[in-house]
Write a protein that holds these residues in place. Structure first.
Motif, PDB file in Angstrom:
ATOM      1  N   GLU A 262     -18.943  -3.295  -1.404  1.00 30.26           N
ATOM      2  CA  GLU A 262     -19.532  -3.475  -0.079  1.00 30.26           C
ATOM      3  C   GLU A 262     -18.498  -3.427   1.050  1.00 30.26           C
ATOM      4  OE1 GLU A 262     -22.087  -6.902   0.127  1.00 30.26           O
ATOM      5  OE2 GLU A 262     -22.991  -6.460  -1.825  1.00 30.26           O
ATOM      6  N   LEU A 263     -17.226  -3.271   0.691  1.00 32.39           N
ATOM      7  CA  LEU A 263     -16.186  -3.152   1.716  1.00 32.39           C
ATOM      8  C   LEU A 263     -16.060  -1.724   2.248  1.00 32.39           C
ATOM      9  CD1 LEU A 263     -13.320  -5.367   0.228  1.00 32.39           C
ATOM     10  CD2 LEU A 263     -14.920  -5.947   2.065  1.00 32.39           C
TER      11      LEU A 263
ATOM     12  N   ALA B  54      -5.512  -1.678  -6.441  1.00 31.57           N
ATOM     13  CA  ALA B  54      -6.043  -1.769  -7.800  1.00 31.57           C
ATOM     14  C   ALA B  54      -7.497  -2.228  -7.790  1.00 31.57           C
ATOM     15  CB  ALA B  54      -5.186  -2.729  -8.627  1.00 31.57           C
ATOM     16  N   ALA B  55      -7.825  -3.175  -6.912  1.00 29.99           N
ATOM     17  CA  ALA B  55      -9.205  -3.676  -6.825  1.00 29.99           C
ATOM     18  C   ALA B  55     -10.147  -2.588  -6.329  1.00 29.99           C
ATOM     19  CB  ALA B  55      -9.255  -4.889  -5.899  1.00 29.99           C
ATOM     20  N   LEU B  56      -9.691  -1.811  -5.337  1.00 34.00           N
ATOM     21  CA  LEU B  56     -10.518  -0.709  -4.839  1.00 34.00           C
ATOM     22  C   LEU B  56     -10.759   0.324  -5.933  1.00 34.00           C
ATOM     23  CD1 LEU B  56      -8.897  -0.168  -1.307  1.00 34.00           C
ATOM     24  CD2 LEU B  56     -11.116  -1.222  -1.797  1.00 34.00           C
ATOM     25  N   GLN B  57      -9.688   0.677  -6.647  1.00 32.03           N
ATOM     26  CA  GLN B  57      -9.820   1.661  -7.720  1.00 32.03           C
ATOM     27  C   GLN B  57     -10.778   1.160  -8.795  1.00 32.03           C
ATOM     28  OE1 GLN B  57      -6.652   2.232 -10.757  1.00 32.03           O
ATOM     29  NE2 GLN B  57      -6.470   4.299  -9.920  1.00 32.03           N
TER      30      GLN B  57
ATOM     31  N   ALA C 120     -11.868   4.735  -3.063  1.00 32.81           N
ATOM     32  CA  ALA C 120     -10.552   5.256  -2.721  1.00 32.81           C
ATOM     33  C   ALA C 120     -10.010   4.468  -1.536  1.00 32.81           C
ATOM     34  CB  ALA C 120     -10.644   6.735  -2.363  1.00 32.81           C
ATOM     35  N   GLU C 121      -8.697   4.529  -1.347  1.00 32.07           N
ATOM     36  CA  GLU C 121      -8.099   3.830  -0.210  1.00 32.07           C
ATOM     37  C   GLU C 121      -8.723   4.312   1.099  1.00 32.07           C
ATOM     38  OE1 GLU C 121      -3.654   2.867   1.669  1.00 32.07           O
ATOM     39  OE2 GLU C 121      -3.881   4.269  -0.011  1.00 32.07           O
ATOM     40  N   ALA C 122      -9.052   5.598   1.154  1.00 34.23           N
ATOM     41  CA  ALA C 122      -9.633   6.166   2.376  1.00 34.23           C
ATOM     42  C   ALA C 122     -11.054   5.661   2.649  1.00 34.23           C
ATOM     43  CB  ALA C 122      -9.639   7.693   2.288  1.00 34.23           C
ATOM     44  N   ASP C 123     -11.677   5.006   1.665  1.00 32.04           N
ATOM     45  CA  ASP C 123     -13.032   4.489   1.867  1.00 32.04           C
ATOM     46  C   ASP C 123     -13.062   3.238   2.738  1.00 32.04           C
ATOM     47  OD1 ASP C 123     -14.350   6.474   0.418  1.00 32.04           O
ATOM     48  OD2 ASP C 123     -14.042   5.427  -1.483  1.00 32.04           O
ATOM     49  N   VAL C 124     -11.900   2.634   2.933  1.00 31.95           N
ATOM     50  CA  VAL C 124     -11.799   1.476   3.817  1.00 31.95           C
ATOM     51  C   VAL C 124     -10.669   1.735   4.812  1.00 31.95           C
ATOM     52  CG1 VAL C 124     -12.609  -0.104   2.029  1.00 31.95           C
ATOM     53  CG2 VAL C 124     -10.153   0.240   2.349  1.00 31.95           C
TER      54      VAL C 124
ATOM     55  N   PHE D 137       1.427   3.350 -11.185  1.00 35.74           N
ATOM     56  CA  PHE D 137       0.248   3.161 -10.341  1.00 35.74           C
ATOM     57  C   PHE D 137       0.573   3.522  -8.894  1.00 35.74           C
ATOM     58  CE2 PHE D 137      -2.374   0.585  -7.495  1.00 35.74           C
ATOM     59  CZ  PHE D 137      -3.643   0.960  -7.900  1.00 35.74           C
ATOM     60  N   LEU D 138       1.712   3.052  -8.407  1.00 38.25           N
ATOM     61  CA  LEU D 138       2.097   3.344  -7.019  1.00 38.25           C
ATOM     62  C   LEU D 138       2.279   4.855  -6.819  1.00 38.25           C
ATOM     63  CD1 LEU D 138       4.599   0.407  -6.365  1.00 38.25           C
ATOM     64  CD2 LEU D 138       2.280   0.657  -5.442  1.00 38.25           C
ATOM     65  N   ARG D 139       2.816   5.533  -7.828  1.00 35.95           N
ATOM     66  CA  ARG D 139       2.959   6.990  -7.723  1.00 35.95           C
ATOM     67  C   ARG D 139       1.586   7.651  -7.671  1.00 35.95           C
ATOM     68  NH1 ARG D 139       2.902  11.038  -6.236  1.00 35.95           N
ATOM     69  NH2 ARG D 139       3.871  12.998  -6.896  1.00 35.95           N
ATOM     70  N   SER D 140       0.631   7.138  -8.436  1.00 31.66           N
ATOM     71  CA  SER D 140      -0.720   7.720  -8.430  1.00 31.66           C
ATOM     72  C   SER D 140      -1.403   7.533  -7.086  1.00 31.66           C
ATOM     73  CB  SER D 140      -1.579   7.083  -9.532  1.00 31.66           C
ATOM     74  OG  SER D 140      -1.969   5.758  -9.202  1.00 31.66           O
ATOM     75  N   GLN D 141      -0.958   6.518  -6.344  1.00 27.93           N
ATOM     76  CA  GLN D 141      -1.508   6.248  -5.019  1.00 27.93           C
ATOM     77  C   GLN D 141      -0.643   6.858  -3.912  1.00 27.93           C
ATOM     78  OE1 GLN D 141      -4.456   4.345  -4.454  1.00 27.93           O
ATOM     79  NE2 GLN D 141      -4.657   4.678  -6.658  1.00 27.93           N
ATOM     80  N   ASN D 142       0.331   7.704  -4.316  1.00 23.20           N
ATOM     81  CA  ASN D 142       1.251   8.358  -3.377  1.00 23.20           C
ATOM     82  C   ASN D 142       2.089   7.355  -2.586  1.00 23.20           C
ATOM     83  OD1 ASN D 142       0.395  11.065  -3.979  1.00 23.20           O
ATOM     84  ND2 ASN D 142      -1.452  10.668  -2.781  1.00 23.20           N
TER      85      ASN D 142
END
Length: 346
Positions: free
Chosen positions: A137-138, A157-160, A165-169, A315-320
């Motif tokens: 819901e965020l 990690a919580a968003l994934q 996606a990070e861009a969704d918020v 994980f950080l690399r996967s998130q650029n």
């Protein structure tokens, strides 16, 4: 806890703003006093309810090293601790596992090691929302976190995990004190942060996920000590003394919770009962436990913390958020297992 990837030039320019410590030599290590002890140890601490605040409150380090000036400088995030380390303005600091992962990785490659785990993060770090019943819901909302911190890592990690996606918020970079102010003004819809600010947000918000929840899903985070390589090499006895005081603090929590909570409460300006509750939200480990296979390990067999840091890097690399993932040996060599062994030998 907590942490920022900044270009090297900006890191160096940040020296004056990031620490009030003085007396650094060109190499970033304080000059020797009588008996080879440093004249000064510059410590970067954070307002986290673990043993470090007990050591500070009780002045154990000052008593153990009477000929050494102990300079304590407060930081709001591990990213700022990384900045100070690069600038040469502190010798020992506290940073979360995500910023330490960045610090040991290119392009930072900070010359420091991890000699101690202050705490394994649990319910003291969490995602709190004002008007949302789930992470899903965020979507489309404004969410704050200190960038490059364990909280930022856990937010991603919580968003994934929720399929976002990070861009969704809209993720906003704010330090904990600024998060509290923005929350009070109604400028943000949610925030991932840590105590004591988390405690204030929980009064009017809903906890959607905690770092303890994420750890159960393989995204464990911790608050780690980092010590400058040159300091550890030049002043091994002082480092052993520092480690002994940290171990003493953990044992005080276990043997006299009331005294430990009173010390932490004084440092956080909290009632001892509330301080005790916040301490209970962390996992504290003594020196022998930290030398076990699940944590720092030994020189012969580095512990699981090294793999955890590499998994964080992946994980950080996967998130650029990182340009590349270092080999496991980089993180194994980043654990000060010899120093830990020497401090608690016998």
């Amino acid at each position: 806890m907590k942490h920022r990837l900044i270009p090297a030039l900006a890191l160096v320019l940040g020296l004056a703003a990031c620490s009030s410590g003085t007396g650094a030599t060109q190499a970033g290590v304080s000059a020797s006093g009588p008996g080879g002890a440093p004249k000064e140890i510059r410590i970067g601490y954070q307002l986290i309810p673990n043993g470090d605040l007990i050591v500070k409150d009780q002045r154990w380090l000052e008593e153990a090293l009477p000929d050494t000036t102990i300079t304590w400088t407060k930081f709001d995030s591990g990213g700022d601790v990384n900045t100070a380390m690069v600038a040469g303005s502190i010798d020992i600091g506290l940073a979360g596992s995500a910023p330490v992962t960045r610090g040991l990785s290119a392009p930072l490659d900070i010359p420091y090691k991890v000699p101690w785990i202050f705490d394994v993060i649990g319910e003291n770090e969490a995602l709190v929302a004002r008007q949302a019943g789930s992470v899903q819901e965020l979507k489309g909302k404004k969410v704050a976190a200190p960038f490059s911190s364990t909280a930022h890592y856990s937010l991603l990690a919580a968003l994934q995990d929720a399929g976002l996606a990070e861009a969704d918020v809209t993720v906003i970079d704010l330090e904990p004190p600024d998060i509290q102010a923005a929350w009070a003004r109604g400028d943000i819809d949610a925030a991932y942060t840590w105590t004591p600010v988390l405690g204030e947000l929980r009064k009017t918000g809903k906890v959607l996920v905690t770092s303890k929840d994420l750890a159960a899903k393989g995204k464990l985070t911790a608050d780690l000590a980092v010590v400058r390589d040159q300091f550890a090499t030049t002043y091994p006895e002082a480092l052993r003394t520092w480690l002994a005081q940290q171990d003493r603090a953990v044992k005080l929590v276990r043997s006299d919770k009331q005294a430990a909570a009173a010390a932490v409460g004084r440092q956080l300006n909290l009632d001892p009962a509330e301080a005790a509750e916040q301490i209970d939200e962390l996992v504290l480990l003594d020196g022998k436990e930290q030398a076990g296979p699940d944590y720092l390990g030994t020189p012969e067999q580095p512990g699981a913390l090294a793999q955890n840091l590499r998994s964080t890097a992946e994980f950080l690399r996967s998130q650029n958020k990182l340009p590349s993932v270092p080999e496991l040996t980089v993180f194994q060599q980043g654990l000060a297992t010899e120093e830990l062994r020497d401090a608690f030998a016998g």
